[in-house]
Design a protein around this motif. Sequence first.
Motif, PDB file in Angstrom:
ATOM      1  N   ARG A 276       0.823  -1.209   0.000  1.00  0.00           N
ATOM      2  CA  ARG A 276       0.000   0.000   0.000  1.00  0.00           C
ATOM      3  C   ARG A 276       0.856   1.258   0.000  1.00  0.00           C
ATOM      4  NH1 ARG A 276      -5.696  -0.728   3.136  1.00  0.00           N
ATOM      5  NH2 ARG A 276      -6.205  -2.828   2.397  1.00  0.00           N
ATOM      6  N   GLU A 277       1.937   1.231   0.767  1.00  0.00           N
ATOM      7  CA  GLU A 277       2.827   2.392   0.830  1.00  0.00           C
ATOM      8  C   GLU A 277       3.464   2.667  -0.530  1.00  0.00           C
ATOM      9  OE1 GLU A 277       5.594   1.369   3.841  1.00  0.00           O
ATOM     10  OE2 GLU A 277       4.242   1.843   5.516  1.00  0.00           O
ATOM     11  N   GLN A 278       3.941   1.607  -1.189  1.00  0.00           N
ATOM     12  CA  GLN A 278       4.629   1.791  -2.466  1.00  0.00           C
ATOM     13  C   GLN A 278       3.673   2.238  -3.561  1.00  0.00           C
ATOM     14  OE1 GLN A 278       8.069   1.727  -2.685  1.00  0.00           O
ATOM     15  NE2 GLN A 278       7.690   1.618  -0.485  1.00  0.00           N
ATOM     16  N   LEU A 279       2.471   1.686  -3.588  1.00  0.00           N
ATOM     17  CA  LEU A 279       1.520   2.096  -4.618  1.00  0.00           C
ATOM     18  C   LEU A 279       0.994   3.505  -4.360  1.00  0.00           C
ATOM     19  CD1 LEU A 279      -0.430  -1.207  -5.336  1.00  0.00           C
ATOM     20  CD2 LEU A 279       1.381  -0.135  -6.666  1.00  0.00           C
ATOM     21  N   ALA A 280       0.936   3.894  -3.093  1.00  0.00           N
ATOM     22  CA  ALA A 280       0.567   5.283  -2.783  1.00  0.00           C
ATOM     23  C   ALA A 280       1.612   6.240  -3.341  1.00  0.00           C
ATOM     24  CB  ALA A 280       0.421   5.464  -1.274  1.00  0.00           C
ATOM     25  N   LYS A 281       2.900   5.860  -3.241  1.00  0.00           N
ATOM     26  CA  LYS A 281       3.974   6.695  -3.795  1.00  0.00           C
ATOM     27  C   LYS A 281       3.874   6.770  -5.320  1.00  0.00           C
ATOM     28  CE  LYS A 281       7.326   5.784  -0.092  1.00  0.00           C
ATOM     29  NZ  LYS A 281       8.634   5.142   0.241  1.00  0.00           N
ATOM     30  N   VAL A 282       3.559   5.625  -5.944  1.00  0.00           N
ATOM     31  CA  VAL A 282       3.405   5.609  -7.398  1.00  0.00           C
ATOM     32  C   VAL A 282       2.304   6.574  -7.822  1.00  0.00           C
ATOM     33  CG1 VAL A 282       2.624   4.218  -9.353  1.00  0.00           C
ATOM     34  CG2 VAL A 282       4.299   3.289  -7.768  1.00  0.00           C
ATOM     35  N   MET A 283       1.157   6.503  -7.142  1.00  0.00           N
ATOM     36  CA  MET A 283       0.030   7.333  -7.530  1.00  0.00           C
ATOM     37  C   MET A 283       0.264   8.804  -7.199  1.00  0.00           C
ATOM     38  SD  MET A 283      -1.575   5.117  -9.027  1.00  0.00           S
ATOM     39  CE  MET A 283      -2.875   6.213  -9.595  1.00  0.00           C
ATOM     40  N   GLN A 284       1.009   9.061  -6.136  1.00  0.00           N
ATOM     41  CA  GLN A 284       1.344  10.448  -5.815  1.00  0.00           C
ATOM     42  C   GLN A 284       2.223  11.040  -6.907  1.00  0.00           C
ATOM     43  OE1 GLN A 284       3.453  10.942  -2.105  1.00  0.00           O
ATOM     44  NE2 GLN A 284       3.028  13.125  -1.989  1.00  0.00           N
ATOM     45  N   GLY A 285       3.176  10.237  -7.391  1.00  0.00           N
ATOM     46  CA  GLY A 285       4.057  10.698  -8.455  1.00  0.00           C
ATOM     47  C   GLY A 285       3.323  10.916  -9.771  1.00  0.00           C
ATOM     48  N   MET A 286       2.242  10.181  -9.978  1.00  0.00           N
ATOM     49  CA  MET A 286       1.464  10.314 -11.206  1.00  0.00           C
ATOM     50  C   MET A 286       0.262  11.236 -11.035  1.00  0.00           C
ATOM     51  SD  MET A 286       1.464   6.360 -12.569  1.00  0.00           S
ATOM     52  CE  MET A 286       0.865   6.834 -14.208  1.00  0.00           C
ATOM     53  N   GLN A 287       0.147  11.857  -9.844  1.00  0.00           N
ATOM     54  CA  GLN A 287      -0.980  12.728  -9.510  1.00  0.00           C
ATOM     55  C   GLN A 287      -2.304  11.979  -9.697  1.00  0.00           C
ATOM     56  OE1 GLN A 287      -0.151  16.217 -12.004  1.00  0.00           O
ATOM     57  NE2 GLN A 287       0.763  17.231 -10.226  1.00  0.00           N
ATOM     58  N   GLY A 288      -2.304  10.747  -9.226  1.00  0.00           N
ATOM     59  CA  GLY A 288      -3.497   9.924  -9.303  1.00  0.00           C
ATOM     60  C   GLY A 288      -3.965   9.501  -7.926  1.00  0.00           C
ATOM     61  N   GLU A 289      -4.916   8.581  -7.891  1.00  0.00           N
ATOM     62  CA  GLU A 289      -5.485   8.128  -6.626  1.00  0.00           C
ATOM     63  C   GLU A 289      -5.494   6.613  -6.561  1.00  0.00           C
ATOM     64  OE1 GLU A 289      -8.902  11.035  -5.184  1.00  0.00           O
ATOM     65  OE2 GLU A 289      -9.203  10.514  -7.302  1.00  0.00           O
ATOM     66  N   VAL A 290      -5.317   6.079  -5.353  1.00  0.00           N
ATOM     67  CA  VAL A 290      -5.354   4.638  -5.142  1.00  0.00           C
ATOM     68  C   VAL A 290      -6.478   4.306  -4.161  1.00  0.00           C
ATOM     69  CG1 VAL A 290      -3.618   4.739  -3.285  1.00  0.00           C
ATOM     70  CG2 VAL A 290      -3.991   2.593  -4.535  1.00  0.00           C
ATOM     71  N   TYR A 291      -7.155   3.206  -4.414  1.00  0.00           N
ATOM     72  CA  TYR A 291      -8.298   2.786  -3.601  1.00  0.00           C
ATOM     73  C   TYR A 291      -8.113   1.327  -3.209  1.00  0.00           C
ATOM     74  CZ  TYR A 291     -10.440   6.873  -5.854  1.00  0.00           C
ATOM     75  OH  TYR A 291     -10.702   8.129  -6.325  1.00  0.00           O
ATOM     76  N   TYR A 292      -8.577   0.983  -2.025  1.00  0.00           N
ATOM     77  CA  TYR A 292      -8.504  -0.409  -1.585  1.00  0.00           C
ATOM     78  C   TYR A 292      -9.544  -0.649  -0.493  1.00  0.00           C
ATOM     79  CZ  TYR A 292      -5.213   2.338   1.206  1.00  0.00           C
ATOM     80  OH  TYR A 292      -4.617   3.336   1.932  1.00  0.00           O
ATOM     81  N   PRO A 293      -9.942  -1.889  -0.300  1.00  0.00           N
ATOM     82  CA  PRO A 293     -10.896  -2.205   0.773  1.00  0.00           C
ATOM     83  C   PRO A 293     -10.210  -2.233   2.122  1.00  0.00           C
ATOM     84  CG  PRO A 293     -10.298  -4.202  -0.397  1.00  0.00           C
ATOM     85  CD  PRO A 293      -9.606  -3.072  -1.106  1.00  0.00           C
ATOM     86  N   ARG A 294     -10.980  -2.152   3.189  1.00  0.00           N
ATOM     87  CA  ARG A 294     -10.428  -2.319   4.532  1.00  0.00           C
ATOM     88  C   ARG A 294      -9.845  -3.730   4.647  1.00  0.00           C
ATOM     89  NH1 ARG A 294     -16.428  -2.072   7.115  1.00  0.00           N
ATOM     90  NH2 ARG A 294     -16.614  -0.791   5.234  1.00  0.00           N
TER      91      ARG A 294
END
Length: 338
Positions: A276-294
Amino acid sequence: MRILGIESSCDETGIAIYDDEQGLLAHQLYSQVKMHADYGGVVPELASRDHVRKTLPLIEAAFAEAKCGPEDLDGVAYTAGPGLVGALLVGSSIARSLAYGWQLPTVAVHHMEGHLLAPMLEERVPEFPFVALLVSGGHTLLVKVSNIGEYQVLGESVDDAAGEAFDKTAKLLGLDYPGGPLLAKLAEQGTPGRFKFPRPMTDRPGLDFSFSGLKTSAANTIRNEGDDSQTKADIAHAFQTAVIDTLAIKCKRALKQTGIKRLVIAGGVSANTYLREQLAKVMQGMQGEVYYPRPAFCTDNGAMIAYAGMQRLKAGQTGDVSTQVMPRWPIDSLPSIA
């Protein structure tokens, strides 16, 4: 409308009741992990028998939790595949029998569609279209999602799924079953940089995955470097980093290829904190958003089946009383709800 969802594809019995206006009314789950731990993995026959024992009591508990009964339902959804055929048959037979007795329609739900739509159970939900990374013990898929039922598989594992590679490597490290979460916890104690494993299939075009070679690299390192506790932690750290770097690289590549800036991650491995941390960084760099279930909805559960079933029930996509399951079922073969 209100629907009962039954999940029995592998080693969790999940029951839920979902209302399209009030949301999730009840969620019951029984895990067979302790039973299978003695064998180091899921024993299909034992899994099926345990679903037989647990499904009806959990349905009764769900009705009690939701303060409703069969007379309040508009349909029954169940996992029809993919999964273990015996376990699927238990859920299918119970769902169709109850629906016949209650005079309700049934909805056959694709297990991975359930995972894909699990983030829709949260307050913050993605808009269509988005790219989904479905990553679990049995599947690793990148899917372009234009709408419910409109799926294009962009890439998938050609051998081991990521979760399977986690579990197998954990077993090589002497960790108990299920090993994936234990390996992730052990990796937190590891020394970064001591070992470096390959990032498979990232040096060539394409979005497919391969994790069997990475598992072999880890096995050779375990055999050659000894088995003291710190070395095991360092190997776990290097292995987890390699898997998640690979997933992140392929996700970024898929997002660029599609031009989409919304990423959904779902499936058992999506609970992994480092992922989750790494994909959050990817999306931050691409100015995008990441979603996931609890986390509770990352692993197999009835809530995701109830939600997915509700969408198809409202679209009129119901089945008859015949019992049919599909241990193998391509997600891109599903009909659209449009």
